[in-house]
Design a protein around this motif. Sequence first.
Motif, mmCIF file in Angstrom:
data_model
loop_
_atom_site.group_PDB
_atom_site.id
_atom_site.type_symbol
_atom_site.label_atom_id
_atom_site.label_comp_id
_atom_site.label_asym_id
_atom_site.label_seq_id
_atom_site.Cartn_x
_atom_site.Cartn_y
_atom_site.Cartn_z
ATOM 1 N N GLU A 142 0.837 -1.211 0.000
ATOM 2 C CA GLU A 142 0.000 0.000 0.000
ATOM 3 C C GLU A 142 0.865 1.252 0.000
ATOM 4 O O GLU A 142 1.854 1.333 0.729
ATOM 5 C CB GLU A 142 -0.887 0.028 1.251
ATOM 6 C CG GLU A 142 -1.916 1.138 1.223
ATOM 7 C CD GLU A 142 -1.872 2.074 2.420
ATOM 8 O OE1 GLU A 142 -2.392 3.199 2.290
ATOM 9 O OE2 GLU A 142 -1.290 1.724 3.464
ATOM 10 N N ASN A 143 0.522 2.185 -0.865
ATOM 11 C CA ASN A 143 1.224 3.461 -0.862
ATOM 12 C C ASN A 143 0.174 4.559 -1.013
ATOM 13 O O ASN A 143 -0.432 4.691 -2.075
ATOM 14 C CB ASN A 143 2.239 3.507 -2.019
ATOM 15 C CG ASN A 143 3.037 4.794 -1.999
ATOM 16 O OD1 ASN A 143 2.915 5.599 -1.066
ATOM 17 N ND2 ASN A 143 3.830 5.007 -3.042
ATOM 18 N N ASP A 144 -0.099 5.277 0.073
ATOM 19 C CA ASP A 144 -1.088 6.353 0.072
ATOM 20 C C ASP A 144 -2.446 5.869 -0.490
ATOM 21 O O ASP A 144 -3.054 6.529 -1.330
ATOM 22 C CB ASP A 144 -0.551 7.544 -0.750
ATOM 23 C CG ASP A 144 -1.353 8.808 -0.481
ATOM 24 O OD1 ASP A 144 -2.027 8.874 0.562
ATOM 25 O OD2 ASP A 144 -1.330 9.711 -1.344
ATOM 26 N N GLY A 145 -2.877 4.711 -0.039
ATOM 27 C CA GLY A 145 -4.197 4.198 -0.427
ATOM 28 C C GLY A 145 -4.215 3.458 -1.757
ATOM 29 O O GLY A 145 -5.259 2.959 -2.184
ATOM 30 N N TYR A 146 -3.049 3.406 -2.447
ATOM 31 C CA TYR A 146 -2.987 2.720 -3.740
ATOM 32 C C TYR A 146 -2.244 1.400 -3.539
ATOM 33 O O TYR A 146 -1.155 1.379 -2.954
ATOM 34 C CB TYR A 146 -2.261 3.598 -4.762
ATOM 35 C CG TYR A 146 -2.311 3.057 -6.172
ATOM 36 C CD1 TYR A 146 -3.481 3.148 -6.920
ATOM 37 C CD2 TYR A 146 -1.187 2.468 -6.754
ATOM 38 C CE1 TYR A 146 -3.535 2.650 -8.215
ATOM 39 C CE2 TYR A 146 -1.236 1.973 -8.048
ATOM 40 C CZ TYR A 146 -2.415 2.069 -8.767
ATOM 41 O OH TYR A 146 -2.465 1.579 -10.038
ATOM 42 N N TYR A 147 -2.840 0.319 -4.030
ATOM 43 C CA TYR A 147 -2.277 -1.006 -3.763
ATOM 44 C C TYR A 147 -1.679 -1.615 -5.037
ATOM 45 O O TYR A 147 -2.249 -1.493 -6.121
ATOM 46 C CB TYR A 147 -3.370 -1.940 -3.240
ATOM 47 C CG TYR A 147 -3.817 -1.637 -1.823
ATOM 48 C CD1 TYR A 147 -3.342 -2.379 -0.745
ATOM 49 C CD2 TYR A 147 -4.709 -0.596 -1.560
ATOM 50 C CE1 TYR A 147 -3.746 -2.107 0.558
ATOM 51 C CE2 TYR A 147 -5.121 -0.313 -0.258
ATOM 52 C CZ TYR A 147 -4.646 -1.077 0.796
ATOM 53 O OH TYR A 147 -5.042 -0.807 2.074
ATOM 54 N N SER A 304 -15.591 10.803 -1.438
ATOM 55 C CA SER A 304 -14.215 11.272 -1.447
ATOM 56 C C SER A 304 -14.149 12.782 -1.173
ATOM 57 O O SER A 304 -13.357 13.243 -0.345
ATOM 58 C CB SER A 304 -13.599 10.896 -2.795
ATOM 59 O OG SER A 304 -12.429 11.579 -2.991
ATOM 60 N N LYS A 308 -12.591 14.711 2.116
ATOM 61 C CA LYS A 308 -11.502 15.690 1.960
ATOM 62 C C LYS A 308 -11.844 17.019 2.613
ATOM 63 O O LYS A 308 -11.009 17.641 3.257
ATOM 64 C CB LYS A 308 -11.238 15.925 0.473
ATOM 65 C CG LYS A 308 -10.246 14.920 -0.097
ATOM 66 C CD LYS A 308 -9.884 15.261 -1.533
ATOM 67 C CE LYS A 308 -9.384 14.023 -2.225
ATOM 68 N NZ LYS A 308 -9.890 13.818 -3.563
ATOM 69 N N LYS A 315 -9.755 8.770 5.198
ATOM 70 C CA LYS A 315 -9.357 8.876 3.786
ATOM 71 C C LYS A 315 -9.993 7.754 2.970
ATOM 72 O O LYS A 315 -10.180 6.651 3.462
ATOM 73 C CB LYS A 315 -7.848 8.774 3.662
ATOM 74 C CG LYS A 315 -7.127 9.918 4.340
ATOM 75 C CD LYS A 315 -5.642 9.915 3.993
ATOM 76 C CE LYS A 315 -4.967 11.190 4.410
ATOM 77 N NZ LYS A 315 -5.238 11.612 5.794
ATOM 78 N N ARG A 317 -9.585 6.463 -1.279
ATOM 79 C CA ARG A 317 -9.238 6.666 -2.681
ATOM 80 C C ARG A 317 -10.430 6.181 -3.502
ATOM 81 O O ARG A 317 -10.999 5.125 -3.188
ATOM 82 C CB ARG A 317 -8.015 5.814 -3.009
ATOM 83 C CG ARG A 317 -7.419 6.061 -4.350
ATOM 84 C CD ARG A 317 -6.170 5.221 -4.470
ATOM 85 N NE ARG A 317 -4.986 5.971 -4.097
ATOM 86 C CZ ARG A 317 -4.271 6.685 -4.967
ATOM 87 N NH1 ARG A 317 -4.609 6.750 -6.229
ATOM 88 N NH2 ARG A 317 -3.196 7.330 -4.569
ATOM 89 N N ASP A 328 -10.033 4.586 5.303
ATOM 90 C CA ASP A 328 -8.852 4.520 6.161
ATOM 91 C C ASP A 328 -9.082 5.388 7.401
ATOM 92 O O ASP A 328 -9.052 6.616 7.325
ATOM 93 C CB ASP A 328 -7.641 5.028 5.350
ATOM 94 C CG ASP A 328 -6.346 4.935 6.126
ATOM 95 O OD1 ASP A 328 -6.392 4.638 7.344
ATOM 96 O OD2 ASP A 328 -5.281 5.160 5.519
#
Length: 392
Positions: A142-147, A304, A308, A315, A317, A328
Amino acid sequence: MVSRFDEIIERRQTGAVKWDSRKEVFGTEDVLPLWVADMDFACPPEVVDAIVKKAQHPVYGYPKQPVELFEAIQGWLKRRFDAEVPKEWLGTIPGVVPGIRMAVETFTKPGDKIVIQTPVYPPFYSSVEDLGRHLIKNPLKENDGYYTMDFEDLERKIDAKTKMLILCHPHNPIGRVWTKEELMQLAEICRKHGVIIVSDEIHSDLVYEKGAHTPFYTLPEELSQQSISFIAGSKTFNLAGLFSSIVISNNTKILDEFKSTSAKFGLNSINLFGLEAMIAAYTHGDTWLDELLEYLKGNADYISNFLKTRIPEIKMRVPEATYLGWLDFRALNLSGQALRDFVIKEARLGLNDGDSFGVEGQGFQRINFACPRSILEEAMERLEAAVKKLQS
Ligand SMILES: Cc1ncc(COP(=O)(O)O)c(C=O)c1O
Protein backbone atom coordinates in the motif's frame (compact mmCIF):
# COMPACT_ATOMS: atom_id res chain seq x y z
CA MET A 1 -30.79 15.51 -12.70
CA VAL A 2 -32.96 12.83 -11.17
CA SER A 3 -31.75 9.30 -11.71
CA ARG A 4 -33.66 6.04 -11.44
CA PHE A 5 -31.10 5.08 -8.79
CA ASP A 6 -32.25 7.93 -6.51
CA GLU A 7 -35.42 6.00 -5.71
CA ILE A 8 -35.54 4.67 -2.16
CA ILE A 9 -36.84 1.13 -2.21
CA GLU A 10 -37.98 -0.21 1.15
CA ARG A 11 -36.03 -3.38 1.87
CA ARG A 12 -36.85 -3.80 5.55
CA GLN A 13 -39.01 -6.85 6.30
CA THR A 14 -38.15 -8.40 2.95
CA GLY A 15 -35.71 -10.92 4.40
CA ALA A 16 -32.72 -9.03 2.96
CA VAL A 17 -29.64 -9.91 5.02
CA LYS A 18 -28.26 -6.38 4.64
CA TRP A 19 -31.30 -4.78 6.32
CA ASP A 20 -33.03 -7.52 8.30
CA SER A 21 -29.93 -9.01 9.99
CA ARG A 22 -28.74 -5.72 11.50
CA LYS A 23 -29.61 -6.77 15.06
CA GLU A 24 -27.63 -10.03 14.80
CA VAL A 25 -24.66 -8.46 13.02
CA PHE A 26 -24.34 -5.05 14.68
CA GLY A 27 -26.31 -5.61 17.90
CA THR A 28 -28.79 -2.88 16.95
CA GLU A 29 -31.21 -1.98 14.18
CA ASP A 30 -30.19 1.66 14.50
CA VAL A 31 -27.51 1.62 11.80
CA LEU A 32 -27.64 2.56 8.12
CA PRO A 33 -26.61 -0.74 6.52
CA LEU A 34 -23.76 -0.14 4.08
CA TRP A 35 -22.09 -3.50 4.37
CA VAL A 36 -22.83 -6.80 2.51
CA ALA A 37 -22.21 -6.40 -1.23
CA ASP A 38 -25.60 -6.09 -2.81
CA MET A 39 -27.24 -2.90 -4.05
CA ASP A 40 -30.32 -1.08 -2.78
CA PHE A 41 -31.36 -0.52 -6.42
CA ALA A 42 -33.96 -2.27 -8.56
CA CYS A 43 -32.40 -4.55 -11.15
CA PRO A 44 -32.96 -3.81 -14.87
CA PRO A 45 -36.69 -3.84 -15.75
CA GLU A 46 -36.07 -6.43 -18.49
CA VAL A 47 -34.85 -8.83 -15.82
CA VAL A 48 -37.96 -8.34 -13.68
CA ASP A 49 -40.16 -8.88 -16.76
CA ALA A 50 -38.34 -12.08 -17.69
CA ILE A 51 -38.66 -13.50 -14.16
CA VAL A 52 -42.33 -12.55 -13.84
CA LYS A 53 -43.06 -14.11 -17.22
CA LYS A 54 -41.36 -17.33 -16.18
CA ALA A 55 -43.09 -17.31 -12.79
CA GLN A 56 -46.47 -17.05 -14.45
CA HIS A 57 -46.07 -20.49 -15.97
CA PRO A 58 -47.08 -22.57 -12.95
CA VAL A 59 -44.76 -25.54 -13.48
CA TYR A 60 -41.29 -24.96 -12.04
CA GLY A 61 -39.68 -28.21 -13.16
CA TYR A 62 -36.03 -28.91 -14.06
CA PRO A 63 -34.83 -26.51 -16.76
CA LYS A 64 -32.53 -27.48 -19.57
CA GLN A 65 -29.62 -25.17 -20.20
CA PRO A 66 -30.96 -22.96 -23.00
CA VAL A 67 -28.63 -22.12 -25.90
CA GLU A 68 -29.73 -18.50 -25.45
CA LEU A 69 -27.82 -18.34 -22.16
CA PHE A 70 -24.37 -18.90 -23.58
CA GLU A 71 -25.20 -16.80 -26.64
CA ALA A 72 -26.21 -13.91 -24.38
CA ILE A 73 -22.96 -14.25 -22.42
CA GLN A 74 -20.85 -14.47 -25.57
CA GLY A 75 -22.49 -11.29 -26.86
CA TRP A 76 -21.92 -9.50 -23.56
CA LEU A 77 -18.23 -10.44 -23.33
CA LYS A 78 -17.71 -9.32 -26.91
CA ARG A 79 -19.47 -5.98 -26.42
CA ARG A 80 -18.03 -5.16 -23.00
CA PHE A 81 -14.49 -6.58 -23.26
CA ASP A 82 -14.03 -7.29 -26.95
CA ALA A 83 -13.50 -10.93 -25.92
CA GLU A 84 -14.21 -13.77 -28.33
CA VAL A 85 -15.33 -16.65 -26.13
CA PRO A 86 -16.44 -19.91 -27.77
CA LYS A 87 -19.26 -21.62 -25.91
CA GLU A 88 -16.95 -24.59 -25.28
CA TRP A 89 -15.16 -22.36 -22.75
CA LEU A 90 -18.31 -21.80 -20.66
CA GLY A 91 -20.18 -23.61 -17.89
CA THR A 92 -22.58 -22.83 -15.04
CA ILE A 93 -22.16 -22.91 -11.27
CA PRO A 94 -24.57 -21.65 -8.55
CA GLY A 95 -22.15 -19.05 -7.18
CA VAL A 96 -18.63 -17.72 -7.47
CA VAL A 97 -17.70 -18.85 -3.97
CA PRO A 98 -18.96 -22.41 -4.70
CA GLY A 99 -16.92 -22.15 -7.92
CA ILE A 100 -13.74 -21.21 -6.06
CA ARG A 101 -14.30 -24.09 -3.63
CA MET A 102 -14.87 -26.52 -6.49
CA ALA A 103 -11.66 -25.31 -8.14
CA VAL A 104 -9.72 -25.85 -4.88
CA GLU A 105 -11.23 -29.34 -4.60
CA THR A 106 -10.49 -30.18 -8.25
CA PHE A 107 -6.96 -28.90 -8.75
CA THR A 108 -5.31 -29.26 -5.33
CA LYS A 109 -4.97 -31.85 -2.58
CA PRO A 110 -5.21 -31.44 1.22
CA GLY A 111 -1.87 -30.04 2.44
CA ASP A 112 -1.13 -28.20 -0.83
CA LYS A 113 -0.38 -24.50 -0.62
CA ILE A 114 -2.69 -21.85 -2.08
CA VAL A 115 -1.78 -18.17 -2.38
CA ILE A 116 -4.15 -15.26 -1.76
CA GLN A 117 -3.35 -11.55 -1.97
CA THR A 118 -4.42 -9.79 1.20
CA PRO A 119 -6.40 -7.84 2.34
CA VAL A 120 -9.07 -9.75 0.46
CA TYR A 121 -12.69 -10.94 0.45
CA PRO A 122 -13.00 -13.25 3.52
CA PRO A 123 -14.30 -16.39 1.70
CA PHE A 124 -10.92 -16.61 -0.06
CA TYR A 125 -9.49 -17.61 3.34
CA SER A 126 -12.25 -20.07 4.24
CA SER A 127 -12.32 -21.69 0.78
CA VAL A 128 -8.69 -22.69 1.33
CA GLU A 129 -8.74 -23.53 5.02
CA ASP A 130 -12.10 -25.34 5.21
CA LEU A 131 -10.82 -27.78 2.58
CA GLY A 132 -7.60 -28.51 4.49
CA ARG A 133 -5.25 -26.64 2.16
CA HIS A 134 -2.47 -24.44 3.44
CA LEU A 135 -2.97 -20.69 3.09
CA ILE A 136 -0.06 -18.57 1.84
CA LYS A 137 -0.45 -14.81 2.09
CA ASN A 138 1.09 -12.56 -0.51
CA PRO A 139 0.10 -9.17 0.97
CA LEU A 140 -0.49 -6.26 -1.38
CA LYS A 141 1.76 -3.23 -1.00
CA GLU A 142 0.00 0.00 0.00
CA ASN A 143 1.22 3.46 -0.86
CA ASP A 144 -1.09 6.35 0.07
CA GLY A 145 -4.20 4.20 -0.43
CA TYR A 146 -2.99 2.72 -3.74
CA TYR A 147 -2.28 -1.01 -3.76
CA THR A 148 0.07 -3.01 -5.97
CA MET A 149 1.13 -6.65 -6.11
CA ASP A 150 4.35 -7.74 -4.43
CA PHE A 151 5.90 -10.03 -7.05
CA GLU A 152 9.17 -10.51 -5.17
CA ASP A 153 7.35 -11.72 -2.09
CA LEU A 154 5.28 -14.04 -4.29
CA GLU A 155 8.32 -15.62 -5.97
CA ARG A 156 9.96 -16.09 -2.58
CA LYS A 157 6.93 -17.86 -1.15
CA ILE A 158 6.14 -20.25 -4.00
CA ASP A 159 7.60 -23.72 -3.54
CA ALA A 160 6.92 -27.22 -4.86
CA LYS A 161 3.79 -27.54 -2.71
CA THR A 162 2.24 -24.32 -4.06
CA LYS A 163 -0.44 -25.31 -6.55
CA MET A 164 -2.88 -22.42 -6.87
CA LEU A 165 -3.31 -18.66 -6.60
CA ILE A 166 -6.77 -17.15 -6.12
CA LEU A 167 -6.89 -13.77 -7.81
CA CYS A 168 -9.47 -11.11 -6.98
CA HIS A 169 -9.84 -9.29 -10.29
CA PRO A 170 -10.96 -6.50 -9.77
CA HIS A 171 -9.93 -6.61 -6.15
CA ASN A 172 -12.37 -6.45 -3.24
CA PRO A 173 -11.92 -4.50 -0.91
CA ILE A 174 -9.18 -2.20 -2.29
CA GLY A 175 -10.85 -1.50 -5.65
CA ARG A 176 -7.91 -2.05 -8.02
CA VAL A 177 -8.42 -3.14 -11.63
CA TRP A 178 -5.22 -5.06 -12.35
CA THR A 179 -3.53 -3.86 -15.52
CA LYS A 180 -2.62 -6.18 -18.36
CA GLU A 181 1.06 -5.74 -17.46
CA GLU A 182 0.46 -6.70 -13.83
CA LEU A 183 -1.59 -9.72 -14.90
CA MET A 184 1.08 -10.84 -17.37
CA GLN A 185 3.79 -10.60 -14.74
CA LEU A 186 1.67 -12.55 -12.27
CA ALA A 187 0.76 -15.14 -14.90
CA GLU A 188 4.39 -15.56 -15.91
CA ILE A 189 5.47 -16.31 -12.33
CA CYS A 190 2.62 -18.80 -11.93
CA ARG A 191 3.33 -20.44 -15.29
CA LYS A 192 6.99 -20.88 -14.39
CA HIS A 193 6.09 -22.68 -11.16
CA GLY A 194 3.05 -24.65 -12.42
CA VAL A 195 0.61 -22.67 -10.24
CA ILE A 196 -2.97 -22.58 -11.54
CA ILE A 197 -4.75 -19.22 -11.32
CA VAL A 198 -8.37 -18.97 -10.20
CA SER A 199 -9.56 -15.56 -11.35
CA ASP A 200 -12.64 -14.24 -9.52
CA GLU A 201 -14.03 -11.64 -11.92
CA ILE A 202 -17.39 -11.09 -10.23
CA HIS A 203 -16.75 -7.30 -10.13
CA SER A 204 -15.42 -7.07 -13.69
CA ASP A 205 -18.45 -5.24 -15.12
CA LEU A 206 -18.26 -2.58 -12.41
CA VAL A 207 -15.15 -0.88 -13.77
CA TYR A 208 -15.19 2.91 -14.08
CA GLU A 209 -12.79 3.35 -16.98
CA LYS A 210 -14.11 1.71 -20.13
CA GLY A 211 -11.81 -0.98 -21.42
CA ALA A 212 -9.61 -1.02 -18.32
CA HIS A 213 -10.44 -4.59 -17.30
CA THR A 214 -8.55 -7.42 -19.00
CA PRO A 215 -10.35 -10.75 -18.55
CA PHE A 216 -7.75 -13.31 -17.51
CA TYR A 217 -8.74 -15.76 -20.27
CA THR A 218 -7.89 -13.12 -22.92
CA LEU A 219 -4.19 -13.08 -22.00
CA PRO A 220 -1.86 -14.83 -24.46
CA GLU A 221 -2.60 -18.54 -24.47
CA GLU A 222 0.68 -19.64 -22.89
CA LEU A 223 -0.13 -17.44 -19.87
CA SER A 224 -3.86 -18.13 -19.55
CA GLN A 225 -3.87 -21.89 -20.21
CA GLN A 226 -3.48 -22.71 -16.52
CA SER A 227 -6.45 -20.66 -15.35
CA ILE A 228 -10.13 -20.77 -14.61
CA SER A 229 -12.31 -17.66 -14.21
CA PHE A 230 -15.71 -16.84 -12.75
CA ILE A 231 -18.17 -14.12 -13.69
CA ALA A 232 -21.77 -13.44 -12.64
CA GLY A 233 -24.61 -10.98 -12.91
CA SER A 234 -24.86 -11.00 -9.09
CA LYS A 235 -23.00 -7.74 -8.49
CA THR A 236 -23.47 -6.16 -11.93
CA PHE A 237 -27.27 -6.44 -12.06
CA ASN A 238 -28.03 -7.04 -8.36
CA LEU A 239 -29.04 -10.68 -8.77
CA ALA A 240 -27.06 -12.25 -5.91
CA GLY A 241 -30.09 -14.04 -4.43
CA LEU A 242 -30.58 -15.98 -7.66
CA PHE A 243 -27.37 -17.97 -7.11
CA SER A 244 -26.34 -18.22 -10.74
CA SER A 245 -22.82 -17.78 -12.07
CA ILE A 246 -20.60 -18.68 -15.00
CA VAL A 247 -17.27 -20.47 -15.19
CA ILE A 248 -14.85 -19.76 -18.06
CA SER A 249 -11.65 -21.48 -19.14
CA ASN A 250 -9.82 -21.59 -22.45
CA ASN A 251 -8.34 -24.92 -21.38
CA THR A 252 -10.95 -27.61 -22.05
CA LYS A 253 -9.11 -30.14 -19.91
CA ILE A 254 -9.30 -27.79 -16.92
CA LEU A 255 -12.93 -26.96 -17.63
CA ASP A 256 -13.90 -30.63 -18.01
CA GLU A 257 -12.20 -31.58 -14.76
CA PHE A 258 -13.92 -28.69 -13.00
CA LYS A 259 -17.31 -29.66 -14.43
CA SER A 260 -16.90 -33.25 -13.38
CA THR A 261 -16.14 -32.23 -9.75
CA SER A 262 -19.08 -29.85 -9.65
CA ALA A 263 -21.34 -32.60 -11.04
CA LYS A 264 -19.97 -34.95 -8.38
CA PHE A 265 -21.09 -32.47 -5.70
CA GLY A 266 -24.40 -31.71 -7.46
CA LEU A 267 -23.34 -28.12 -8.13
CA ASN A 268 -23.38 -27.99 -11.91
CA SER A 269 -26.92 -26.67 -12.49
CA ILE A 270 -28.42 -23.28 -11.84
CA ASN A 271 -32.04 -22.44 -11.14
CA LEU A 272 -34.82 -21.61 -13.54
CA PHE A 273 -35.06 -17.93 -12.61
CA GLY A 274 -31.32 -17.45 -12.63
CA LEU A 275 -31.20 -18.64 -16.23
CA GLU A 276 -33.97 -16.26 -17.31
CA ALA A 277 -32.44 -13.36 -15.39
CA MET A 278 -29.00 -13.85 -16.89
CA ILE A 279 -30.32 -14.12 -20.44
CA ALA A 280 -32.30 -10.88 -20.02
CA ALA A 281 -29.50 -9.03 -18.23
CA TYR A 282 -26.68 -10.01 -20.57
CA THR A 283 -28.89 -9.28 -23.60
CA HIS A 284 -30.53 -6.00 -22.58
CA GLY A 285 -28.45 -4.66 -19.68
CA ASP A 286 -25.88 -2.41 -21.41
CA THR A 287 -27.60 0.96 -21.09
CA TRP A 288 -28.79 0.24 -17.56
CA LEU A 289 -25.25 -0.70 -16.54
CA ASP A 290 -23.74 2.42 -18.12
CA GLU A 291 -26.21 4.55 -16.15
CA LEU A 292 -25.44 2.60 -12.99
CA LEU A 293 -21.70 3.11 -13.39
CA GLU A 294 -22.17 6.84 -13.76
CA TYR A 295 -24.29 6.95 -10.62
CA LEU A 296 -21.88 4.80 -8.62
CA LYS A 297 -18.91 6.90 -9.70
CA GLY A 298 -20.89 9.96 -8.57
CA ASN A 299 -21.38 8.30 -5.18
CA ALA A 300 -17.69 7.47 -4.86
CA ASP A 301 -16.73 11.05 -5.78
CA TYR A 302 -19.28 12.35 -3.30
CA ILE A 303 -17.74 10.35 -0.43
CA SER A 304 -14.22 11.27 -1.45
CA ASN A 305 -15.01 15.01 -1.63
CA PHE A 306 -16.97 14.94 1.60
CA LEU A 307 -14.07 13.30 3.42
CA LYS A 308 -11.50 15.69 1.96
CA THR A 309 -13.43 18.81 2.88
CA ARG A 310 -15.27 17.80 6.05
CA ILE A 311 -13.55 14.79 7.68
CA PRO A 312 -9.93 14.88 6.44
CA GLU A 313 -8.94 12.44 9.21
CA ILE A 314 -10.69 9.67 7.25
CA LYS A 315 -9.36 8.88 3.79
CA MET A 316 -10.70 7.00 0.78
CA ARG A 317 -9.24 6.67 -2.68
CA VAL A 318 -11.97 6.50 -5.35
CA PRO A 319 -11.89 2.83 -6.41
CA GLU A 320 -11.13 1.88 -10.03
CA ALA A 321 -13.94 -0.70 -9.80
CA THR A 322 -16.62 -2.07 -7.44
CA TYR A 323 -19.14 -0.16 -5.35
CA LEU A 324 -17.00 -0.70 -2.28
CA GLY A 325 -14.98 2.06 -0.63
CA TRP A 326 -11.97 1.29 1.57
CA LEU A 327 -12.10 3.85 4.35
CA ASP A 328 -8.85 4.52 6.16
CA PHE A 329 -9.59 5.41 9.79
CA ARG A 330 -6.02 4.92 11.00
CA ALA A 331 -5.52 8.59 11.87
CA LEU A 332 -8.23 8.29 14.53
CA ASN A 333 -6.03 5.85 16.47
CA LEU A 334 -8.84 3.51 17.41
CA SER A 335 -8.02 -0.17 17.79
CA GLY A 336 -10.21 -3.08 16.51
CA GLN A 337 -13.16 -3.18 18.92
CA ALA A 338 -12.96 0.56 19.66
CA LEU A 339 -13.22 1.38 15.96
CA ARG A 340 -16.08 -1.06 15.52
CA ASP A 341 -17.94 0.48 18.49
CA PHE A 342 -17.28 3.97 17.20
CA VAL A 343 -18.74 3.19 13.77
CA ILE A 344 -21.78 1.33 15.09
CA LYS A 345 -22.62 3.25 18.24
CA GLU A 346 -21.43 6.77 17.48
CA ALA A 347 -21.75 7.06 13.68
CA ARG A 348 -24.66 4.58 13.58
CA LEU A 349 -23.38 2.95 10.42
CA GLY A 350 -23.25 -0.74 9.53
CA LEU A 351 -19.96 -1.20 7.65
CA ASN A 352 -17.58 -4.15 7.23
CA ASP A 353 -14.63 -4.29 9.61
CA GLY A 354 -11.37 -3.90 7.74
CA ASP A 355 -9.70 -6.66 9.71
CA SER A 356 -12.25 -9.22 8.49
CA PHE A 357 -10.28 -8.98 5.21
CA GLY A 358 -7.01 -9.77 7.00
CA VAL A 359 -4.64 -8.08 9.45
CA GLU A 360 -3.67 -5.63 6.70
CA GLY A 361 -7.20 -4.21 7.06
CA GLN A 362 -6.73 -3.09 10.66
CA GLY A 363 -7.84 0.51 11.03
CA PHE A 364 -10.00 0.32 7.88
CA GLN A 365 -13.73 -0.10 7.29
CA ARG A 366 -15.40 -1.04 4.01
CA ILE A 367 -18.39 0.98 2.86
CA ASN A 368 -20.87 -0.25 0.25
CA PHE A 369 -21.97 2.88 -1.63
CA ALA A 370 -24.51 1.18 -3.94
CA CYS A 371 -27.43 3.08 -2.46
CA PRO A 372 -29.39 6.24 -3.29
CA ARG A 373 -27.29 9.39 -2.87
CA SER A 374 -29.61 10.70 -0.14
CA ILE A 375 -28.77 7.68 2.04
CA LEU A 376 -25.09 8.29 1.50
CA GLU A 377 -25.51 11.95 2.44
CA GLU A 378 -27.13 10.88 5.69
CA ALA A 379 -24.30 8.40 6.30
CA MET A 380 -21.60 11.00 5.78
CA GLU A 381 -23.38 13.51 8.07
CA ARG A 382 -23.53 10.83 10.77
CA LEU A 383 -19.86 10.08 10.36
CA GLU A 384 -18.87 13.74 10.54
CA ALA A 385 -20.91 14.30 13.71
CA ALA A 386 -19.32 11.23 15.33
CA VAL A 387 -15.77 12.35 14.49
CA LYS A 388 -16.48 15.88 15.79
CA LYS A 389 -17.82 14.41 19.05
CA LEU A 390 -14.76 12.19 19.38
CA GLN A 391 -12.47 15.18 19.03
CA SER A 392 -14.40 17.54 21.30
C1 LIG B 1 -14.72 -11.01 -4.84
C2 LIG B 1 -16.03 -11.68 -4.59
N1 LIG B 1 -16.22 -12.95 -4.99
C3 LIG B 1 -17.40 -13.58 -4.78
C4 LIG B 1 -18.46 -12.95 -4.16
C5 LIG B 1 -19.74 -13.69 -3.91
O1 LIG B 1 -20.02 -14.56 -4.93
P1 LIG B 1 -21.27 -15.52 -4.90
O2 LIG B 1 -22.37 -14.84 -4.17
O3 LIG B 1 -21.57 -15.76 -6.33
O4 LIG B 1 -20.82 -16.78 -4.22
C6 LIG B 1 -18.31 -11.63 -3.72
C7 LIG B 1 -19.40 -10.93 -3.02
O5 LIG B 1 -19.23 -9.90 -2.42
C8 LIG B 1 -17.07 -10.97 -3.95
O6 LIG B 1 -16.86 -9.72 -3.57
